[in-house]
Design a protein around this motif. Structure first.
Motif, PDB file in Angstrom:
ATOM      1  N   ILE A   1       0.839  -1.203   0.000  1.00 30.49           N
ATOM      2  CA  ILE A   1       0.000   0.000   0.000  1.00 30.49           C
ATOM      3  C   ILE A   1       0.870   1.247   0.000  1.00 30.49           C
ATOM      4  O   ILE A   1       0.645   2.181  -0.785  1.00 30.49           O
ATOM      5  N   GLU A   2       1.864   1.274   0.854  1.00 28.01           N
ATOM      6  CA  GLU A   2       2.742   2.447   0.924  1.00 28.01           C
ATOM      7  C   GLU A   2       3.526   2.645  -0.376  1.00 28.01           C
ATOM      8  O   GLU A   2       3.741   3.778  -0.803  1.00 28.01           O
ATOM      9  N   LEU A   3       3.933   1.561  -1.008  1.00 24.75           N
ATOM     10  CA  LEU A   3       4.634   1.661  -2.289  1.00 24.75           C
ATOM     11  C   LEU A   3       3.739   2.294  -3.351  1.00 24.75           C
ATOM     12  O   LEU A   3       4.160   3.209  -4.062  1.00 24.75           O
ATOM     13  N   GLN A   4       2.506   1.824  -3.448  1.00 27.26           N
ATOM     14  CA  GLN A   4       1.593   2.375  -4.452  1.00 27.26           C
ATOM     15  C   GLN A   4       1.270   3.843  -4.163  1.00 27.26           C
ATOM     16  O   GLN A   4       1.199   4.661  -5.091  1.00 27.26           O
ATOM     17  N   LEU A   5       1.098   4.185  -2.895  1.00 32.95           N
ATOM     18  CA  LEU A   5       0.854   5.589  -2.542  1.00 32.95           C
ATOM     19  C   LEU A   5       2.036   6.468  -2.934  1.00 32.95           C
ATOM     20  O   LEU A   5       1.859   7.558  -3.485  1.00 32.95           O
ATOM     21  N   SER A   6       3.235   5.995  -2.666  1.00 30.33           N
ATOM     22  CA  SER A   6       4.433   6.752  -3.044  1.00 30.33           C
ATOM     23  C   SER A   6       4.518   6.932  -4.554  1.00 30.33           C
ATOM     24  O   SER A   6       4.855   8.019  -5.039  1.00 30.33           O
ATOM     25  N   ASN A   7       4.200   5.889  -5.290  1.00 35.76           N
ATOM     26  CA  ASN A   7       4.226   5.970  -6.748  1.00 35.76           C
ATOM     27  C   ASN A   7       3.202   6.976  -7.284  1.00 35.76           C
ATOM     28  O   ASN A   7       3.483   7.710  -8.230  1.00 35.76           O
ATOM     29  N   ILE A   8       2.027   7.016  -6.657  1.00 34.18           N
ATOM     30  CA  ILE A   8       0.999   7.978  -7.072  1.00 34.18           C
ATOM     31  C   ILE A   8       1.479   9.404  -6.824  1.00 34.18           C
ATOM     32  O   ILE A   8       1.358  10.274  -7.690  1.00 34.18           O
ATOM     33  N   ILE A   9       2.035   9.630  -5.665  1.00 33.38           N
ATOM     34  CA  ILE A   9       2.519  10.973  -5.318  1.00 33.38           C
ATOM     35  C   ILE A   9       3.644  11.397  -6.255  1.00 33.38           C
ATOM     36  O   ILE A   9       3.657  12.526  -6.755  1.00 33.38           O
ATOM     37  N   LEU A  10       4.570  10.500  -6.515  1.00 33.75           N
ATOM     38  CA  LEU A  10       5.670  10.824  -7.436  1.00 33.75           C
ATOM     39  C   LEU A  10       5.159  11.118  -8.840  1.00 33.75           C
ATOM     40  O   LEU A  10       5.648  12.029  -9.511  1.00 33.75           O
ATOM     41  N   ALA A  11       4.184  10.372  -9.291  1.00 34.22           N
ATOM     42  CA  ALA A  11       3.628  10.598 -10.627  1.00 34.22           C
ATOM     43  C   ALA A  11       2.963  11.968 -10.699  1.00 34.22           C
ATOM     44  O   ALA A  11       3.129  12.691 -11.685  1.00 34.22           O
ATOM     45  N   HIS A  12       2.230  12.336  -9.661  1.00 32.31           N
ATOM     46  CA  HIS A  12       1.595  13.660  -9.642  1.00 32.31           C
ATOM     47  C   HIS A  12       2.644  14.762  -9.629  1.00 32.31           C
ATOM     48  O   HIS A  12       2.451  15.811 -10.247  1.00 32.31           O
ATOM     49  N   GLN A  13       3.741  14.544  -8.942  1.00 29.53           N
ATOM     50  CA  GLN A  13       4.800  15.548  -8.885  1.00 29.53           C
ATOM     51  C   GLN A  13       5.464  15.719 -10.244  1.00 29.53           C
ATOM     52  O   GLN A  13       5.923  16.808 -10.573  1.00 29.53           O
ATOM     53  N   HIS A  14       5.498  14.655 -11.016  1.00 29.02           N
ATOM     54  CA  HIS A  14       6.092  14.728 -12.357  1.00 29.02           C
ATOM     55  C   HIS A  14       5.276  15.668 -13.230  1.00 29.02           C
ATOM     56  O   HIS A  14       5.818  16.403 -14.048  1.00 29.02           O
ATOM     57  N   GLY A  15       3.972  15.613 -13.039  1.00 29.99           N
ATOM     58  CA  GLY A  15       3.078  16.525 -13.758  1.00 29.99           C
ATOM     59  C   GLY A  15       2.902  16.167 -15.215  1.00 29.99           C
ATOM     60  O   GLY A  15       3.418  15.173 -15.715  1.00 29.99           O
ATOM     61  N   GLY A  16       2.143  16.986 -15.893  1.00 30.73           N
ATOM     62  CA  GLY A  16       1.910  16.800 -17.318  1.00 30.73           C
ATOM     63  C   GLY A  16       1.055  15.589 -17.613  1.00 30.73           C
ATOM     64  O   GLY A  16       0.533  14.923 -16.728  1.00 30.73           O
ATOM     65  N   GLU A  17       0.921  15.319 -18.895  1.00 24.88           N
ATOM     66  CA  GLU A  17       0.098  14.195 -19.334  1.00 24.88           C
ATOM     67  C   GLU A  17       0.682  12.868 -18.879  1.00 24.88           C
ATOM     68  O   GLU A  17      -0.040  11.977 -18.430  1.00 24.88           O
ATOM     69  N   TYR A  18       2.011  12.749 -18.968  1.00 29.11           N
ATOM     70  CA  TYR A  18       2.656  11.510 -18.533  1.00 29.11           C
ATOM     71  C   TYR A  18       2.410  11.271 -17.045  1.00 29.11           C
ATOM     72  O   TYR A  18       2.087  10.152 -16.630  1.00 29.11           O
ATOM     73  N   GLY A  19       2.561  12.308 -16.255  1.00 28.87           N
ATOM     74  CA  GLY A  19       2.352  12.181 -14.813  1.00 28.87           C
ATOM     75  C   GLY A  19       0.943  11.760 -14.475  1.00 28.87           C
ATOM     76  O   GLY A  19       0.724  10.927 -13.592  1.00 28.87           O
ATOM     77  N   GLU A  20      -0.033  12.326 -15.190  1.00 33.92           N
ATOM     78  CA  GLU A  20      -1.431  11.977 -14.948  1.00 33.92           C
ATOM     79  C   GLU A  20      -1.715  10.526 -15.333  1.00 33.92           C
ATOM     80  O   GLU A  20      -2.424   9.812 -14.637  1.00 33.92           O
ATOM     81  N   LYS A  21      -1.160  10.096 -16.461  1.00 36.38           N
ATOM     82  CA  LYS A  21      -1.351   8.705 -16.894  1.00 36.38           C
ATOM     83  C   LYS A  21      -0.695   7.738 -15.909  1.00 36.38           C
ATOM     84  O   LYS A  21      -1.264   6.706 -15.562  1.00 36.38           O
ATOM     85  N   ALA A  22       0.519   8.086 -15.473  1.00 38.12           N
ATOM     86  CA  ALA A  22       1.221   7.235 -14.513  1.00 38.12           C
ATOM     87  C   ALA A  22       0.463   7.184 -13.191  1.00 38.12           C
ATOM     88  O   ALA A  22       0.332   6.111 -12.579  1.00 38.12           O
ATOM     89  N   ALA A  23      -0.050   8.321 -12.741  1.00 33.98           N
ATOM     90  CA  ALA A  23      -0.817   8.364 -11.489  1.00 33.98           C
ATOM     91  C   ALA A  23      -2.072   7.498 -11.599  1.00 33.98           C
ATOM     92  O   ALA A  23      -2.408   6.766 -10.663  1.00 33.98           O
TER      93      ALA A  23
END
Length: 126
Positions: A80-102
């Motif tokens: 759970i913590e791994l997936q939460l961290s991945n979501i937060i990192l993806a949002h920080q990346h921003g842009g279309e790629y970040g949204e898709k990754a999130a």
């Protein structure tokens, strides 16, 4: 040991998904699933054997069950913590790629929570 692991998992879920400012917004269906999952974890925790007494086979079975519960709780919390961290990192990346990754990691989080809830139910039944 299983009690400590379950307590930690319960607190993580409460903080991350139920608290005042959850890290991830969940659908109504997921929120209902989280509530049920927490109830199962609390029930499991309340019914952990307090002491091992009886014949040797019964004591070993209880120890095995406690180790299985401990391992389940630790793995579920880590996942759970791994997936939460991945979501937060993806949002920080921003842009279309970040949204898709999130969105991808949000789906993985949903699957992780579902699997953990299924495992908790199986442990309750055993």
């Amino acid at each position: 040991m299983a009690c400590v692991a379950l307590t930690s998992l319960i607190k993580t879920i409460e903080i991350q998904f139920v608290g005042q400012t959850p890290r991830v917004t969940l659908s109504l269906n997921d929120r209902a699933g989280i509530k049920s999952f927490l109830e199962n974890l609390s029930f499991l925790q309340a019914h952990l054997p307090k002491e091992s007494s009886g014949d040797g086979d019964a004591v070993l079975k209880l120890r095995d069950l406690e180790m299985e519960i401990r391992d389940f709780a630790l793995k579920a919390e880590d996942d759970i913590e791994l997936q939460l961290s991945n979501i937060i990192l993806a949002h920080q990346h921003g842009g279309e790629y970040g949204e898709k990754a999130a969105a991808c990691h949000q789906l993985l989080l949903h699957q992780t929570l579902q699997k953990a809830a299924e495992n908790a139910t199986e442990l309750l039944e055993s």
